[in-house]
Design a protein around this motif. Structure first.
Motif, PDB file in Angstrom:
ATOM      1  N   TYR A 180       3.245  -0.240   0.514  1.00 60.98           N
ATOM      2  CA  TYR A 180       1.798  -0.163   0.719  1.00 60.98           C
ATOM      3  C   TYR A 180       1.311  -1.270   1.664  1.00 60.98           C
ATOM      4  O   TYR A 180       1.751  -1.345   2.805  1.00 60.98           O
ATOM      5  CB  TYR A 180       1.080  -0.208  -0.626  1.00 60.98           C
ATOM      6  CG  TYR A 180      -0.356   0.303  -0.571  1.00 60.98           C
ATOM      7  CD1 TYR A 180      -0.712   1.358   0.256  1.00 60.98           C
ATOM      8  CD2 TYR A 180      -1.349  -0.293  -1.343  1.00 60.98           C
ATOM      9  CE1 TYR A 180      -2.023   1.815   0.302  1.00 60.98           C
ATOM     10  CE2 TYR A 180      -2.673   0.168  -1.298  1.00 60.98           C
ATOM     11  CZ  TYR A 180      -3.001   1.214  -0.476  1.00 60.98           C
ATOM     12  OH  TYR A 180      -4.301   1.655  -0.422  1.00 60.98           O
ATOM     13  N   LEU A 181       0.442  -2.185   1.202  1.00 61.88           N
ATOM     14  CA  LEU A 181      -0.192  -3.140   2.105  1.00 61.88           C
ATOM     15  C   LEU A 181       0.685  -4.317   2.504  1.00 61.88           C
ATOM     16  O   LEU A 181       0.340  -5.041   3.444  1.00 61.88           O
ATOM     17  CB  LEU A 181      -1.467  -3.700   1.450  1.00 61.88           C
ATOM     18  CG  LEU A 181      -2.534  -2.694   1.037  1.00 61.88           C
ATOM     19  CD1 LEU A 181      -3.755  -3.420   0.496  1.00 61.88           C
ATOM     20  CD2 LEU A 181      -2.936  -1.803   2.203  1.00 61.88           C
ATOM     21  N   GLN A 224      -3.599  -2.601   6.706  1.00 61.75           N
ATOM     22  CA  GLN A 224      -2.956  -1.508   6.194  1.00 61.75           C
ATOM     23  C   GLN A 224      -2.177  -1.353   5.547  1.00 61.75           C
ATOM     24  O   GLN A 224      -2.641  -0.975   6.145  1.00 61.75           O
ATOM     25  CB  GLN A 224      -2.743  -0.598   6.950  1.00 61.75           C
ATOM     26  CG  GLN A 224      -3.473   0.555   7.180  1.00 61.75           C
ATOM     27  CD  GLN A 224      -2.867   1.370   8.070  1.00 61.75           C
ATOM     28  OE1 GLN A 224      -1.994   1.127   8.288  1.00 61.75           O
ATOM     29  NE2 GLN A 224      -3.423   2.279   8.396  1.00 61.75           N
ATOM     30  N   HIS A 254      -9.577   2.593   3.130  1.00 64.28           N
ATOM     31  CA  HIS A 254      -8.645   2.939   2.060  1.00 64.28           C
ATOM     32  C   HIS A 254      -9.349   3.713   0.946  1.00 64.28           C
ATOM     33  O   HIS A 254      -8.737   4.585   0.316  1.00 64.28           O
ATOM     34  CB  HIS A 254      -8.014   1.661   1.490  1.00 64.28           C
ATOM     35  CG  HIS A 254      -6.980   1.070   2.388  1.00 64.28           C
ATOM     36  ND1 HIS A 254      -6.628  -0.261   2.352  1.00 64.28           N
ATOM     37  CD2 HIS A 254      -6.229   1.620   3.359  1.00 64.28           C
ATOM     38  CE1 HIS A 254      -5.703  -0.496   3.264  1.00 64.28           C
ATOM     39  NE2 HIS A 254      -5.445   0.632   3.882  1.00 64.28           N
ATOM     40  N   LYS A 270      -4.624   1.502  -5.722  1.00 60.93           N
ATOM     41  CA  LYS A 270      -3.458   2.096  -6.371  1.00 60.93           C
ATOM     42  C   LYS A 270      -3.739   2.411  -7.843  1.00 60.93           C
ATOM     43  O   LYS A 270      -3.247   3.412  -8.378  1.00 60.93           O
ATOM     44  CB  LYS A 270      -2.258   1.157  -6.247  1.00 60.93           C
ATOM     45  CG  LYS A 270      -1.579   1.222  -4.892  1.00 60.93           C
ATOM     46  CD  LYS A 270      -1.071   2.630  -4.622  1.00 60.93           C
ATOM     47  CE  LYS A 270      -0.399   2.760  -3.272  1.00 60.93           C
ATOM     48  NZ  LYS A 270       0.015   4.155  -2.991  1.00 60.93           N
ATOM     49  N   GLY A 313      -5.901  -3.565  -2.639  1.00 63.68           N
ATOM     50  CA  GLY A 313      -4.833  -2.575  -2.677  1.00 63.68           C
ATOM     51  C   GLY A 313      -4.430  -2.217  -4.102  1.00 63.68           C
ATOM     52  O   GLY A 313      -4.129  -1.054  -4.405  1.00 63.68           O
ATOM     53  N   TYR A 343       3.350  -5.211  -6.678  1.00 60.53           N
ATOM     54  CA  TYR A 343       3.044  -3.814  -6.365  1.00 60.53           C
ATOM     55  C   TYR A 343       4.123  -2.877  -6.900  1.00 60.53           C
ATOM     56  O   TYR A 343       3.827  -1.800  -7.441  1.00 60.53           O
ATOM     57  CB  TYR A 343       2.918  -3.633  -4.852  1.00 60.53           C
ATOM     58  CG  TYR A 343       1.530  -3.863  -4.302  1.00 60.53           C
ATOM     59  CD1 TYR A 343       0.563  -2.865  -4.369  1.00 60.53           C
ATOM     60  CD2 TYR A 343       1.183  -5.070  -3.699  1.00 60.53           C
ATOM     61  CE1 TYR A 343      -0.706  -3.059  -3.856  1.00 60.53           C
ATOM     62  CE2 TYR A 343      -0.085  -5.277  -3.183  1.00 60.53           C
ATOM     63  CZ  TYR A 343      -1.025  -4.274  -3.258  1.00 60.53           C
ATOM     64  OH  TYR A 343      -2.279  -4.469  -2.753  1.00 60.53           O
TER      65      TYR A 343
END
Length: 384
Positions: free
Chosen positions: A151-152, A26, A66, A318, A314, A129
């Motif tokens: 985020y992840l 997650q 996701h 994004k 991820g 990220y």
């Protein structure tokens, strides 16, 4: 996170090995999920196909969930499926991570692997990220903070903390109840703060501790034919309940990143929800594990690269978010669009888990970094 077509193997599972790669979450995360936090052994023959299959299937579920998240609000069925999958996919990933942390005692070689396999990827991808967000949103003023996982990356920070505490949990007589008590206290404590996402670290902790407490025979037990058959009505009932609950449920409970008070509920609701979600997630994880094949399949080799699939997908999610893809193409919220997104998510995470991608990213996800450690560090480890 399972054996051949007949669903039952008489051969016992091998003992968990400290060198077995751990998935990365997650949340998710999930990591995890998420995801390959430990180094792969030198010989592929030392790997257990059962757990590699489980890790790959779990990371596929993470990617699918996701992909559904931005487009599910217009469909009750989509929200129900999301609720069902999100209830157990990260707990399953975390449980496997805990199982493969059973041999962690804090030896120098294990600490070195902890730094290179978890801490380094966390730092690198937290920066990646954050810079990607700055560039995509044209917001150079947005801060980069290694104490506030974005985020992840929360799963890597959590796994680092969980594994450091593994020796402590093996000393406690009732580790799972104690971990549940800590998770419940976290769920009613709004002042924990955002540092290292400790709210989520504590609320997901019981699944890691449960994995630490499991033995090979427990996994053998869920692979029995009768358990596999019981898993069918279990998921059918859970799906029906999720369909009923999806318009009534505050999905923030799934993410374990907020206290009850922050969600506008009395403090005691946090305790109830913690225990309820733990029970539901444990049952669904057992049902999931019951149907994972134990033999080698075409995707078994992909289980070694789940950290690449976890962190890589991820960035794709994004990118679509920053590019307003989900708003621009409204048809993605239709059933056909959701099917397309599902197929794209499966294909993307599968590609990211392949050996060529894993080798290309090894300098980040599995760096040797011999230059950073004392040459005599190995001598500090007791001989086995």
């Amino acid at each position: 996170m399972f054996h051949a077509p007949n669903g039952f193997s008489r051969a016992p599972l091998p003992q968990a090995r400290e060198s077995e790669p751990v998935p990365t979450t997650q949340e998710s995360a999930t990591p995890a999920l998420a995801a390959g936090a430990e180094k792969a052994p030198a010989k592929s023959t030392s790997r257990d196909a059962y757990f590699d299959n489980a890790k790959y299937l779990a990371i596929v579920l993470v990617a699918i969930a996701h992909a559904w998240e931005p487009v599910m609000d217009g469909s009750r069925a989509s929200r129900a499926l999301y609720l069902l999958v999100y209830t157990f996919h990260m707990p399953a990933f975390i449980l496997i991570s805990g199982y493969f942390s059973r041999s962690y005692t804090g030896r120098p070689d294990q600490l070195r692997r902890l730094l290179t396999g978890i801490a380094v990827p966390y730092v690198v991808f937290e920066i990646v990220y954050s810079l990607f967000r700055r560039w995509a949103q044209h917001a150079p003023e947005q801060p980069i903070s290694l104490l506030d996982p974005f985020y992840l990356t929360w799963f890597l920070a959590a796994l680092f903390i969980w594994r450091l505490t593994a020796p402590l949990w093996r000393l406690i007589r009732w580790p799972v109840p104690v971990a549940l008590a800590l998770a419940s206290l976290a769920a009613l404590t709004p002042d924990i703060g955002a540092d290292l996402n400790l709210q989520r670290v504590l609320q997901f902790l019981p699944f890691f501790v449960l994995g630490l407490s499991l033995k090979p025979e427990h996994f053998q037990m869920v692979r029995r034919r009768e358990v596999r058959l019981l898993a069918l009505p279990l998921f059918a009932g859970a799906g029906a309940f999720a369909y009923w609950a999806s318009p009534r449920m505050n999905f923030s409970w799934l993410y374990r990143s907020s206290s009850a008070q922050e969600l506008g509920e009395p403090w005691w609701v946090g305790v109830v929800m913690t225990l309820a979600f733990f029970g539901c997630a444990a049952l669904l994880t057992a049902g999931f594990l019951a149907w994972v094949p134990g033999r080698r399949t075409w995707f078994t080799v992909l289980g070694a690269g789940t950290i690449c699939g976890y962190l890589g997908h991820g960035l794709l999610i994004k990118a679509a978010d920053y590019g307003h893809v989900f708003e621009t193409y409204a048809w993605l919220s239709d059933p056909s669009g959701e099917i397309v997104l599902t197929l794209i998510a499966v294909a993307a995470v599968t590609l990211l888990c392949t050996p060529p991608v894993r080798r290309a990213l090894r300098f980040v996800t599995e760096p040797e970094m011999t230059w950073a450690f004392r040459r005599d560090a190995a001598k500090l480890s007791p001989r086995r």
